[in-house]
Write a protein that holds these residues in place. Structure first.
Motif, PDB file in Angstrom:
ATOM      1  N   TRP A 258       0.802  -1.219   0.000  1.00 28.24           N
ATOM      2  CA  TRP A 258       0.000   0.000   0.000  1.00 28.24           C
ATOM      3  C   TRP A 258       0.843   1.281   0.000  1.00 28.24           C
ATOM      4  CZ3 TRP A 258       1.148   2.817   4.259  1.00 28.24           C
ATOM      5  CH2 TRP A 258       1.473   2.164   5.449  1.00 28.24           C
ATOM      6  N   ASP A 283      -4.334  12.395  -3.888  1.00 25.31           N
ATOM      7  CA  ASP A 283      -5.497  11.945  -4.657  1.00 25.31           C
ATOM      8  C   ASP A 283      -5.089  11.012  -5.788  1.00 25.31           C
ATOM      9  OD1 ASP A 283      -6.985  13.463  -2.963  1.00 25.31           O
ATOM     10  OD2 ASP A 283      -7.845  14.782  -4.478  1.00 25.31           O
ATOM     11  N   TYR A 286      -3.984   7.706  -4.243  1.00 26.72           N
ATOM     12  CA  TYR A 286      -5.158   6.922  -3.830  1.00 26.72           C
ATOM     13  C   TYR A 286      -5.830   6.275  -5.035  1.00 26.72           C
ATOM     14  CZ  TYR A 286     -10.029   6.042  -2.538  1.00 26.72           C
ATOM     15  OH  TYR A 286     -11.260   5.467  -2.363  1.00 26.72           O
ATOM     16  N   LYS A 290      -6.321   2.251  -5.667  1.00 25.72           N
ATOM     17  CA  LYS A 290      -7.671   1.676  -5.746  1.00 25.72           C
ATOM     18  C   LYS A 290      -7.856   0.923  -7.063  1.00 25.72           C
ATOM     19  CE  LYS A 290     -12.543   3.001  -5.187  1.00 25.72           C
ATOM     20  NZ  LYS A 290     -13.070   2.437  -6.448  1.00 25.72           N
ATOM     21  N   TRP A 321     -13.102   0.949  -0.478  1.00 30.50           N
ATOM     22  CA  TRP A 321     -11.922   1.804  -0.321  1.00 30.50           C
ATOM     23  C   TRP A 321     -12.328   3.152   0.268  1.00 30.50           C
ATOM     24  CZ3 TRP A 321      -6.604   1.847  -1.846  1.00 30.50           C
ATOM     25  CH2 TRP A 321      -6.099   0.572  -2.076  1.00 30.50           C
ATOM     26  N   TYR A 323     -11.690   6.597   1.294  1.00 31.59           N
ATOM     27  CA  TYR A 323     -10.715   7.639   0.968  1.00 31.59           C
ATOM     28  C   TYR A 323     -10.112   8.269   2.216  1.00 31.59           C
ATOM     29  CZ  TYR A 323      -9.007  12.216  -0.703  1.00 31.59           C
ATOM     30  OH  TYR A 323      -8.250  13.328  -0.960  1.00 31.59           O
ATOM     31  N   PHE A 326      -7.713   5.962   4.239  1.00 31.74           N
ATOM     32  CA  PHE A 326      -6.389   5.839   3.616  1.00 31.74           C
ATOM     33  C   PHE A 326      -5.582   7.117   3.863  1.00 31.74           C
ATOM     34  CE2 PHE A 326      -4.204   4.224  -0.539  1.00 31.74           C
ATOM     35  CZ  PHE A 326      -3.141   3.771   0.219  1.00 31.74           C
ATOM     36  N   LYS A 327      -6.220   8.258   3.676  1.00 35.68           N
ATOM     37  CA  LYS A 327      -5.527   9.525   3.866  1.00 35.68           C
ATOM     38  C   LYS A 327      -5.101   9.708   5.316  1.00 35.68           C
ATOM     39  CE  LYS A 327      -5.797  14.416   2.559  1.00 35.68           C
ATOM     40  NZ  LYS A 327      -6.626  15.456   1.903  1.00 35.68           N
TER      41      LYS A 327
END
Length: 347
Positions: A258, A283, A286, A290, A321, A323, A326-327
């Motif tokens: 990841w 962005d 990500y 994904k 997923w 967002y 993950f951020k």
């Protein structure tokens, strides 16, 4: 961690040498002694030890940028000596030792001699009471079975300790590293994997498996992958890309999928251990991940690298997923790395 026992030596005294420490000096002092005793050197010039204190901490300070705390001057010494002696961040340890042992530069000698003020006598204070002069005096005849006796410019290892030190060298080093890891983790509570940042590994792990067993599927499906930094189209067979750690390996100290993305090879050399700007690049990072996940899963839902996302998305199959999740994993890592001295990329 318990040290090997001995019927004739005061192992309890040696075990307690790290019981009260406010800096890393004792750890690196002892590691240096063990290295030299392994070479059958028992009359040891202090400068040899001081030089190894610097070389043993070199990678932790320069590459991993771990904080030693405000009271500790080793990290300042490493950075100053690197500039004074024109040494590289990834300089070979033997070269560092050779340069520091022979240097005639006043600034270097002054930095090394600073460690003589406290380290040599406080390390064996478990065997003695009193201050610096008392310990120097009482150590002369190896009183109380002390590990060594002290002279102005050298120490002599007590003969009764030599066999123990040499035969148990690996265990004693592990004991030292274990205590050093605990010490540094307390001062770097948010920095991952401290135990693997206290010495330089021989080589970095190859990322060929991640390339061929994960990202190759993505290239096959898409034809090309856009570099998130340069927007260049990368082609798998052209090999003009490198698998890069978005958050630098020097900080995360792992190769989990990841955090890996293919980027333009030339830009990878420029990026090095610099940090990406979250607002500018996350962005695209990500979206690429994904997309890659969905492609690889369609090829093989049991691909072992898919499981590495579970540390971020425990319910990946159910929640998809997320967002923000993950951020909120990536952004704190970059912030902490920045606070530890890693610099951001410049446009």
């Amino acid at each position: 961690m318990n040290l090997p026992i001995s019927q004739h030596l005061q192992i309890d005294k040696l075990s307690s040498v790290f019981s009260s420490t406010s800096a890393t000096y004792k750890f690196y002092w002892f590691l240096a002694i063990l290295e030299l005793v392994e070479k059958d050197i028992f009359y040891i010039e202090k400068r040899k030890i001081f030089s190894r204190m610097i070389s043993n901490s070199w990678y932790t300070v320069n590459y991993f940028q771990v904080s030693f705390g405000k009271q500790d001057l080793i990290q300042d010494a490493v950075r100053a000596i690197m500039n004074i002696e024109n040494l590289k961040i990834n300089e070979n340890k033997n070269i560092i030792n050779s340069v520091l042992e022979d240097s005639q530069k006043i600034e270097t000698v002054k930095i090394l001699n600073h460690f003589d003020k406290n380290v040599p006598h406080w390390f064996i204070s478990s065997w003695f009471s009193g201050g610096r002069n008392d310990i120097y005096t009482h150590s002369q005849n190896f009183e109380h079975g002390a590990l060594y006796h002290l002279q102005k410019d050298y120490i002599e290892i007590n003969p009764i300790w030599i066999t123990y030190l040499q035969s148990n060298s690996k265990i004693l080093k592990d004991f030292c590293y274990w205590n050093l890891s605990i010490f540094l983790q307390k001062r770097n509570p948010n920095v991952p994997d401290i135990s693997n940042k206290i010495f330089k590994t021989v080589t970095r792990n190859s990322l060929i498996k991640q390339t061929n067993e994960y990202w190759k599927f993505v290239f096959n499906e898409l034809g090309t992958v856009d570099c998130i930094f340069t927007n260049k189209k990368l082609v798998f067979d052209e090999k003009k890309y490198a698998l890069d750690h978005f958050v630098p390996h020097a900080f995360v100290s792992h190769d989990l999928i990841w955090n890996l993305i293919p980027i333009d090879k030339n830009f990878n050399s420029f990026k090095s251990n610099r940090l990406p700007l979250i607002d500018k690049y996350f962005d695209k990072f990500y979206t690429l991940h994904k997309t890659a996940f969905e492609i690889v899963k369609s090829y093989n839902s049991k691909n072992k690298y898919l499981e590495e996302y579970l540390s971020i998305f425990p319910d990946l199959d159910d929640s998809g997923w997320d967002y923000l999740r993950f951020k909120e994993t990536i952004q704190p890592l970059i912030t902490i790395a920045s606070n530890n001295g890693f610099s951001y990329m410049k446009d």
